[in-house]
Structures are given as C-alpha cells and as structure tokens.
Scaffold this motif. Structure first.
Motif, PDB file in Angstrom:
ATOM      1  N   ARG A 114      11.181 109.202  12.991  1.00  0.00           N
ATOM      2  CA  ARG A 114      11.792 108.679  14.303  1.00  0.00           C
ATOM      3  C   ARG A 114      12.815 107.729  14.019  1.00  0.00           C
ATOM      4  O   ARG A 114      14.007 107.685  14.518  1.00  0.00           O
ATOM      5  N   HIS A 115      12.625 106.923  12.784  1.00  0.00           N
ATOM      6  CA  HIS A 115      13.616 105.712  12.319  1.00  0.00           C
ATOM      7  C   HIS A 115      14.992 106.733  11.807  1.00  0.00           C
ATOM      8  O   HIS A 115      16.075 106.200  11.972  1.00  0.00           O
ATOM      9  N   ARG A 116      14.902 107.869  11.113  1.00  0.00           N
ATOM     10  CA  ARG A 116      15.888 108.694  10.752  1.00  0.00           C
ATOM     11  C   ARG A 116      16.660 109.059  11.970  1.00  0.00           C
ATOM     12  O   ARG A 116      18.058 109.102  11.811  1.00  0.00           O
ATOM     13  N   TYR A 117      16.005 109.317  12.946  1.00  0.00           N
ATOM     14  CA  TYR A 117      16.852 109.726  14.367  1.00  0.00           C
ATOM     15  C   TYR A 117      17.580 108.814  14.880  1.00  0.00           C
ATOM     16  O   TYR A 117      18.700 108.787  15.118  1.00  0.00           O
ATOM     17  N   LEU A 118      16.898 107.559  14.982  1.00  0.00           N
ATOM     18  CA  LEU A 118      17.825 106.402  15.186  1.00  0.00           C
ATOM     19  C   LEU A 118      18.977 106.065  14.293  1.00  0.00           C
ATOM     20  O   LEU A 118      20.051 105.502  15.023  1.00  0.00           O
ATOM     21  N   ALA A 119      18.687 106.209  13.037  1.00  0.00           N
ATOM     22  CA  ALA A 119      19.903 105.701  12.308  1.00  0.00           C
ATOM     23  C   ALA A 119      20.907 106.922  12.271  1.00  0.00           C
ATOM     24  O   ALA A 119      22.159 106.609  12.367  1.00  0.00           O
ATOM     25  N   PHE A 120      20.489 108.094  12.543  1.00  0.00           N
ATOM     26  CA  PHE A 120      21.673 109.305  12.744  1.00  0.00           C
ATOM     27  C   PHE A 120      22.354 108.827  13.906  1.00  0.00           C
ATOM     28  O   PHE A 120      23.524 108.890  13.893  1.00  0.00           O
ATOM     29  N   LEU A 121      21.779 108.523  14.806  1.00  0.00           N
ATOM     30  CA  LEU A 121      22.223 108.273  16.382  1.00  0.00           C
ATOM     31  C   LEU A 121      23.338 106.923  16.127  1.00  0.00           C
ATOM     32  O   LEU A 121      24.233 106.981  16.757  1.00  0.00           O
ATOM     33  N   ASP A 122      22.796 106.092  15.444  1.00  0.00           N
ATOM     34  CA  ASP A 122      23.475 104.940  15.349  1.00  0.00           C
ATOM     35  C   ASP A 122      24.867 105.034  14.351  1.00  0.00           C
ATOM     36  O   ASP A 122      25.837 104.387  14.811  1.00  0.00           O
ATOM     37  N   ARG A 123      25.013 106.011  13.629  1.00  0.00           N
ATOM     38  CA  ARG A 123      26.115 106.439  13.188  1.00  0.00           C
ATOM     39  C   ARG A 123      27.145 107.006  14.050  1.00  0.00           C
ATOM     40  O   ARG A 123      28.217 106.873  13.940  1.00  0.00           O
ATOM     41  N   PHE A 124      26.620 107.705  15.035  1.00  0.00           N
ATOM     42  CA  PHE A 124      27.827 108.317  15.953  1.00  0.00           C
ATOM     43  C   PHE A 124      28.040 107.398  17.100  1.00  0.00           C
ATOM     44  O   PHE A 124      29.246 107.170  17.255  1.00  0.00           O
ATOM     45  N   PHE A 125      27.126 106.402  17.494  1.00  0.00           N
ATOM     46  CA  PHE A 125      27.547 105.656  18.937  1.00  0.00           C
ATOM     47  C   PHE A 125      27.505 104.292  18.309  1.00  0.00           C
ATOM     48  O   PHE A 125      27.966 103.413  19.237  1.00  0.00           O
ATOM     49  N   GLN A 126      27.305 103.696  17.231  1.00  0.00           N
ATOM     50  CA  GLN A 126      27.403 102.484  16.701  1.00  0.00           C
ATOM     51  C   GLN A 126      26.692 101.375  17.614  1.00  0.00           C
ATOM     52  O   GLN A 126      27.606 100.214  17.822  1.00  0.00           O
ATOM     53  N   TRP A 127      25.824 101.765  17.845  1.00  0.00           N
ATOM     54  CA  TRP A 127      24.912 100.536  18.354  1.00  0.00           C
ATOM     55  C   TRP A 127      24.537  99.583  17.766  1.00  0.00           C
ATOM     56  O   TRP A 127      24.242  99.417  16.633  1.00  0.00           O
ATOM     57  N   GLU A 128      24.810  98.485  18.433  1.00  0.00           N
ATOM     58  CA  GLU A 128      24.334  97.164  17.766  1.00  0.00           C
ATOM     59  C   GLU A 128      22.778  96.745  17.872  1.00  0.00           C
ATOM     60  O   GLU A 128      22.385  95.982  17.273  1.00  0.00           O
ATOM     61  N   LYS A 129      22.156  97.345  18.895  1.00  0.00           N
ATOM     62  CA  LYS A 129      20.900  96.942  19.286  1.00  0.00           C
ATOM     63  C   LYS A 129      20.233  98.108  19.513  1.00  0.00           C
ATOM     64  O   LYS A 129      19.522  98.478  20.502  1.00  0.00           O
ATOM     65  N   VAL A 130      19.656  98.927  18.236  1.00  0.00           N
ATOM     66  CA  VAL A 130      19.112 100.145  18.256  1.00  0.00           C
ATOM     67  C   VAL A 130      17.693  99.835  19.025  1.00  0.00           C
ATOM     68  O   VAL A 130      17.286 100.694  19.511  1.00  0.00           O
ATOM     69  N   GLU A 131      17.074  98.892  18.652  1.00  0.00           N
ATOM     70  CA  GLU A 131      15.628  98.532  18.835  1.00  0.00           C
ATOM     71  C   GLU A 131      15.558  98.443  20.320  1.00  0.00           C
ATOM     72  O   GLU A 131      14.549  98.793  20.819  1.00  0.00           O
ATOM     73  N   LEU A 196      29.531 116.769  17.020  1.00  0.00           N
ATOM     74  CA  LEU A 196      28.357 116.571  17.721  1.00  0.00           C
ATOM     75  C   LEU A 196      28.493 115.336  18.771  1.00  0.00           C
ATOM     76  O   LEU A 196      27.959 115.497  20.093  1.00  0.00           O
ATOM     77  N   LYS A 197      29.321 114.425  18.513  1.00  0.00           N
ATOM     78  CA  LYS A 197      29.535 113.265  19.399  1.00  0.00           C
ATOM     79  C   LYS A 197      30.152 113.766  20.637  1.00  0.00           C
ATOM     80  O   LYS A 197      29.587 113.335  21.848  1.00  0.00           O
ATOM     81  N   GLN A 198      31.172 114.309  20.626  1.00  0.00           N
ATOM     82  CA  GLN A 198      31.810 115.100  21.672  1.00  0.00           C
ATOM     83  C   GLN A 198      30.973 115.637  22.690  1.00  0.00           C
ATOM     84  O   GLN A 198      30.835 115.559  23.643  1.00  0.00           O
ATOM     85  N   CYS A 199      30.203 116.702  22.021  1.00  0.00           N
ATOM     86  CA  CYS A 199      29.295 117.508  22.687  1.00  0.00           C
ATOM     87  C   CYS A 199      28.274 116.766  23.498  1.00  0.00           C
ATOM     88  O   CYS A 199      27.734 116.972  24.681  1.00  0.00           O
ATOM     89  N   ILE A 200      27.548 115.933  22.653  1.00  0.00           N
ATOM     90  CA  ILE A 200      26.611 114.964  23.551  1.00  0.00           C
ATOM     91  C   ILE A 200      27.176 113.965  24.587  1.00  0.00           C
ATOM     92  O   ILE A 200      26.672 113.898  25.639  1.00  0.00           O
TER      93      ILE A 200
END
Length: 208
Positions: A114-131, A196-200
């Motif tokens: 789960r944390h790997r998924y969040l880290a991966f998503l974070d790279r795409f969307f650069q969320w500041e507050k993943v939690e 991937l980012k464009q598709c999502i």
C-alpha cells in the motif's frame, strides 16, 4: 523503521487479543485435519475453510483496525501461505498460533504494498499530504486506475516500472542489467510516468 512499522500495525490491544483467544476452539481432530491439508486433501481444505475462514477474517479485522478491504487482502495472502506451508499440527492452540503468525506477516506485506502505491502516486501527482488521501475513496480509485493503466503498458515498460518503483532497483542497477545507459533509463521512465499521468488524469476528468 520497518520493525517499528510492523509493530504498530500488527499489535492488537490486549483486550482484543483476549477476546480472540477466548473463542471456542473447533471440535475437530487438528492433527488429522492438518495432515490431510498437507497431503492436498480437498475435504480437509473445505473443513478448514468452514472452521477458520470467518475466525481468521475477524482476527485480521482487529489487526487492521477495522479496515475491511485491507483485512480481506491480507486474508487472501494468508490463505495462500497456508497452502504453501501447511504441515501437521498436534493441537489447535499450536495451529491457531501459526495461523496468526502468517496473518501478521501478510499484514506487514500488505501495508508495504500500500505504501509503495502511495509513493508511486506521489511521484505523479506530487501530493503534499498523502496521508490525508489515504482514508478517502480517492486513494482506492487512483490505485484502481493506476493498476489498470499499468496492465496495458507494453511488457518492457511495465517491467521497467516494476523494477524501479516496486522492486526498488536503482537506475544504475537496471542500466547495468539491460546494457542501456543510465540516461536512457531515466528518459524512458520520464516518458512512462508522463504517459500514465496523462491517461489517469483523462480518465478522472471523464468521470466528473
């Protein structure tokens, strides 16, 4: 850090542990049941499912703090490990103790995934507050879209993503293994992330 994470997610409160241990033990010959399972006997596995499936799930719900979806994912991992590693046990107490060890191990692996998924998503969307996203429906939907789009990538691109972001291999290691330059690997990763980012984002836009 890993040990701290493991302890924090797999240690139920003492009252919950007492409640779990106080459950009525199945009236069955555990030695015969587990010996049959070790031999691959289908009737033994059916009996195991009847006796332990819901008890196993209740235990994991406690361990996962009531998160049903995560508990069911961990349950699937646990049941796979039962099939792979089952052996004969002489007592129900020893058998249940072994099952809970498998369950706790599965929980740790599920949380890491789960944390790997969040880290991966974070790279795409650069969320500041993943939690802040972790407890919302948005996380589940983004993970679903990510998995779907990863599945349709060409094999070589999907393999590169898996090695870099999920297996945690370095660009240097991948380059050495494939014979490509590190710059070429980095460029390919940038293109894949952008695609991937464009598709999502396009799929999310269509849903609104």
């Amino acid at each position: 850090m890993v040990a701290t994470l493991a302890n924090s997610i797999v240690a139920p409160c003492p009252a919950c542990e007492l409640k779990m241990s106080a459950e009525a033990q199945p009236a069955v010959d555990i030695a015969a049941l587990t010996a049959g399972m070790a031999k691959g006997d289908e009737d033994a596995y059916r009996m195991f499912h009847e006796l332990y499936f819901h008890r196993f799930l209740r235990y994991l719900l406690v361990v996962m703090g009531g998160r049903e979806e995560a508990a069911r994912e961990a349950l699937q991992l646990s049941l796979l490990r039962v099939v792979r590693h089952i052996r004969k046990f002489d007592s129900e107490e020893a058998f249940w103790s072994w099952l809970t060890v498998l369950a706790r191990s599965a929980v740790v692996d599920e949380e890491r995934r789960r944390h790997r998924y969040l880290a991966f998503l974070d790279r795409f969307f650069q969320w500041e507050k993943v939690e802040a996203v972790a407890d919302s429906d948005a996380e589940a939907r983004l993970q679903e879209l990510l998995a779907a789009n990863l599945d349709v990538l060409p094999w070589d691109e999907r393999e590169l993503v898996n090695r870099k972001y999920f297996a945690r291999e370095s660009v240097k290691e991948i380059a050495a293994d494939t014979g490509a330059t590190e710059k070429a690997i980095e460029s390919q990763l940038v293109r894949i992330r952008r695609k991937l980012k464009q598709c999502i984002l396009a799929q999310l836009k269509d849903e609104t």
